[in-house]
Enzyme design. Structure first.
Site, PDB file in Angstrom:
ATOM      1  N   HIS A 263       0.825  -1.208   0.000  1.00  0.00           N
ATOM      2  CA  HIS A 263       0.000   0.000   0.000  1.00  0.00           C
ATOM      3  C   HIS A 263       0.868   1.271   0.000  1.00  0.00           C
ATOM      4  O   HIS A 263       0.749   2.122  -0.887  1.00  0.00           O
ATOM      5  CB  HIS A 263      -0.920  -0.016   1.228  1.00  0.00           C
ATOM      6  CG  HIS A 263      -1.782   1.194   1.368  1.00  0.00           C
ATOM      7  ND1 HIS A 263      -3.089   1.225   0.963  1.00  0.00           N
ATOM      8  CD2 HIS A 263      -1.529   2.435   1.842  1.00  0.00           C
ATOM      9  CE1 HIS A 263      -3.609   2.412   1.184  1.00  0.00           C
ATOM     10  NE2 HIS A 263      -2.671   3.177   1.726  1.00  0.00           N
ATOM     11  N   GLU A 264       1.760   1.353   0.977  1.00  0.00           N
ATOM     12  CA  GLU A 264       2.607   2.549   1.056  1.00  0.00           C
ATOM     13  C   GLU A 264       3.546   2.602  -0.154  1.00  0.00           C
ATOM     14  O   GLU A 264       3.869   3.687  -0.642  1.00  0.00           O
ATOM     15  CB  GLU A 264       3.404   2.585   2.371  1.00  0.00           C
ATOM     16  CG  GLU A 264       2.551   2.535   3.646  1.00  0.00           C
ATOM     17  CD  GLU A 264       1.431   3.581   3.724  1.00  0.00           C
ATOM     18  OE1 GLU A 264       1.582   4.668   3.132  1.00  0.00           O
ATOM     19  OE2 GLU A 264       0.386   3.298   4.357  1.00  0.00           O
ATOM     20  N   HIS A 267       1.808   4.417  -2.803  1.00  0.00           N
ATOM     21  CA  HIS A 267       1.919   5.872  -2.602  1.00  0.00           C
ATOM     22  C   HIS A 267       3.296   6.362  -3.069  1.00  0.00           C
ATOM     23  O   HIS A 267       3.430   7.406  -3.704  1.00  0.00           O
ATOM     24  CB  HIS A 267       1.789   6.215  -1.116  1.00  0.00           C
ATOM     25  CG  HIS A 267       0.390   6.209  -0.583  1.00  0.00           C
ATOM     26  ND1 HIS A 267      -0.605   7.002  -1.106  1.00  0.00           N
ATOM     27  CD2 HIS A 267      -0.181   5.541   0.457  1.00  0.00           C
ATOM     28  CE1 HIS A 267      -1.734   6.810  -0.401  1.00  0.00           C
ATOM     29  NE2 HIS A 267      -1.508   5.921   0.534  1.00  0.00           N
ATOM     30  N   GLU A 293      -4.704   7.747  -2.697  1.00  0.00           N
ATOM     31  CA  GLU A 293      -5.251   6.474  -2.208  1.00  0.00           C
ATOM     32  C   GLU A 293      -5.564   5.534  -3.361  1.00  0.00           C
ATOM     33  O   GLU A 293      -5.493   4.319  -3.220  1.00  0.00           O
ATOM     34  CB  GLU A 293      -6.521   6.717  -1.385  1.00  0.00           C
ATOM     35  CG  GLU A 293      -6.296   6.949   0.082  1.00  0.00           C
ATOM     36  CD  GLU A 293      -5.380   5.957   0.763  1.00  0.00           C
ATOM     37  OE1 GLU A 293      -5.724   4.771   0.852  1.00  0.00           O
ATOM     38  OE2 GLU A 293      -4.302   6.358   1.212  1.00  0.00           O
TER      39      GLU A 293
HETATM   40 ZN   LIG Z   1      -2.859   5.289   1.993  1.00  0.00          ZN
END
Ligand SMILES: [Zn+2]
Length: 498
Positions: A263-264, A267, A293
């Site tokens: 997830h990160e 980003h 997101e």
């Molecule tokens: Zn996030």
């Protein structure tokens, strides 16, 4: 570059320096600052914030921007920089400098007060601070509001320009309509999926090694980024050559670190991908919270929880943890990492229930901002909504109203971006599949064509385009919730054999 725009350069450098310093302090406080430091450090943060405020509202800058706003010879990127600086200046000028500084100092201590309250399961000790934060947010939103504009609309617009209560009410009601009944069907069959092998002991050092491999595998560049640990995983960046992510390790929950890293990492790929001409300018970062997101959730869920993604690397995971996984075929692993479990904690939520956690926060924020609710009632309101939508009720405040840091940081209007991000991701995925054989790319063990697609269509633009514009330019369609709903229905019908 025009001579006039050239004069902007020292202003840009100064603004960038203050914002970089503030970013570093915030990274430091989340990852390694000693716990008693916040009260002292907050003075430094207060001073820097007030200098940043001055730099952003400098009368010389304003004079220059007034001229530049009418300059048609500027490039698209330069225009975006001017527009962004002007919006910041306009917004900031509406807030009295004393109040701005007081608020920055309050924010710096509030997170620590919240942390203690959460640790001690004591909402009452945080509530007075929350009340102050809310009153600042209302006051500031009131300064910025156009005639008759709702306060919550002002706040929403800060995180996701072009999205309003009206649009979000419609979006969330579509989700409620479709997800709540789907969830009921899924939960009835939940005992069929065994994920007990994910809850054995997984050595933390081995987890660290595997997660580093995983970050690299998805394209995280360790020469331009670092990976640390924090209570709640997050990403921050100084520019496109300094991007920082964190993850969090639990001995009996390896999937927590794995999906936080992916997830990160999503980003981070966004920030690495911002064009060189834009980095270190006010538009040199992701377009919006929601678009950010969309990138992280796309990597985490659409890609990271798919069978095709794990096909080339599952053996590697097994080789790290043979005792736990040797007997588990890939198919069972995929089912386990997609198991739906209505539960209390947003950050551990599965893909299907995630947006319901956001729906709850959206409804509460709307009440906080638009109807003067009694804050002492908040824990109960929170618990009631969890019971209604997810069928679970928090036993205490730590796992209820105190679970997220956002309100302590004054981020009202931010939560909806998480759910929007899911919907953006599904809409982008639909388009990507027309251009790329996504599953074949994943099976090949080299996911770079996917990252390249995202780079070309989304990342490189930074904030030059707004999220809704970016979505429309990429997919040819305005924002819609329908791809997201269809994606969830297809996926969970398949996983659960409905
Ligand atoms: Zn996030």
């Amino acid at each position: 570059m025009s001579e006039l725009f050239e004069q902007l350069k020292p202003h840009l450098d100064k603004i960038n320096a203050y914002s970089s310093a503030l970013t570093l302090f915030s990274w430091d406080s989340e990852t390694c600052a000693p716990k008693d430091s916040s009260e002292y450090t907050s003075r430094v943060v207060g001073e820097l914030s007030s200098e940043q405020f001055k730099a952003n509202t400098d009368p010389l800058l304003k004079e220059l921007l007034v001229k530049l706003k009418g300059d048609d010879s500027l490039s698209v990127n330069e225009k975006a920089i001017v527009r962004n600086l002007w919006k910041t200046l306009e917004d900031m000028e509406k807030i009295p400098p004393d109040e701005y500084r007081e608020y920055a100092e309050l924010q710096a201590v509030a997170a620590q007060i919240w942390q203690k309250a959460k640790r001690e399961d004591d909402y009452a000790s945080f509530s007075p601070t929350l009340e102050k934060i809310i009153s600042y947010n209302k006051k500031f939103a009131g300064y910025k509001a156009k005639d008759g504009q709702k306060l919550y609309d002002v706040l929403l617009d800060e995180y996701e320009e072009g999205f309003s209560v009206e649009l979000l009410d419609e979006f969330f009601s579509r989700l409620k309509e479709e997800i709540v009944p789907l969830l009921k069907k899924v939960v009835e069959k939940n005992s069929e999926i065994d994920d007990s092998f994910l809850h054995q002991n997984y050595d933390i050092n081995k987890q660290k090694e595997f997660n580093r491999f995983l970050a690299e595998y998805i394209g995280f560049d360790f020469d331009r980024g670092v990976m640390a640990e924090s209570e709640h995983p997050f990403t921050t960046n100084l520019h496109n050559h300094d991007v920082r992510i964190t993850t969090h390790y639990y001995e009996n929950m390896p999937e927590s670190a794995i999906f936080s890293t992916i997830h990160e990492g999503g980003h981070a790929l966004y920030e690495f991908g911002v064009a060189d001409e834009l980095t270190q300018t006010p538009v040199g970062t992701g377009a919006s919270m929601g678009m950010h997101e969309s990138q992280s959730r796309f990597m985490e869920n659409v890609i990271g929880r798919s069978e095709a993604f794990w096909e080339p690397i599952y053996e590697k995971l097994v080789s790290f943890f043979p005792k736990q996984l040797k007997e588990v075929p890939l198919e069972d692993f995929i089912k386990a990492i997609n198991k739906v479990q209505p539960d209390l904690i947003r950050t551990e939520a599965d893909e299907l229930t995630y947006s319901l956690h956001i729906l709850i926060r959206y409804e509460l924020e709307k009440q906080i901002m638009e109807e003067d609710i009694d804050l002492s009632e908040l824990p109960k309101l929170w618990a009631d909504k969890y019971e209604e939508y997810l069928g679970v009720r928090p036993k205490n405040e730590t796992e209820g109203v105190l679970q997220d840091v956002h309100w302590a940081q004054g981020m009202f209007g931010y939560f909806p971006s998480y759910a929007l991000g899911n919907a953006f991701a599904a809409q982008i995925y639909e388009h990507m599949k027309k251009k790329l054989d996504v599953d074949a790319v994943l099976r090949s063990g080299d996911i770079s064509p996917i990252v390249k697609y995202l780079g070309e269509n989304i990342h490189r633009y930074g904030m030059v385009k707004k999220s809704r514009e970016l979505l429309k330019d990429t997919t040819g369609e305005d924002f819609t919730a329908e791809y997201y709903i269809q994606y969830l229905k297809d996926k969970f019908t398949r996983i659960y054999d409905l």
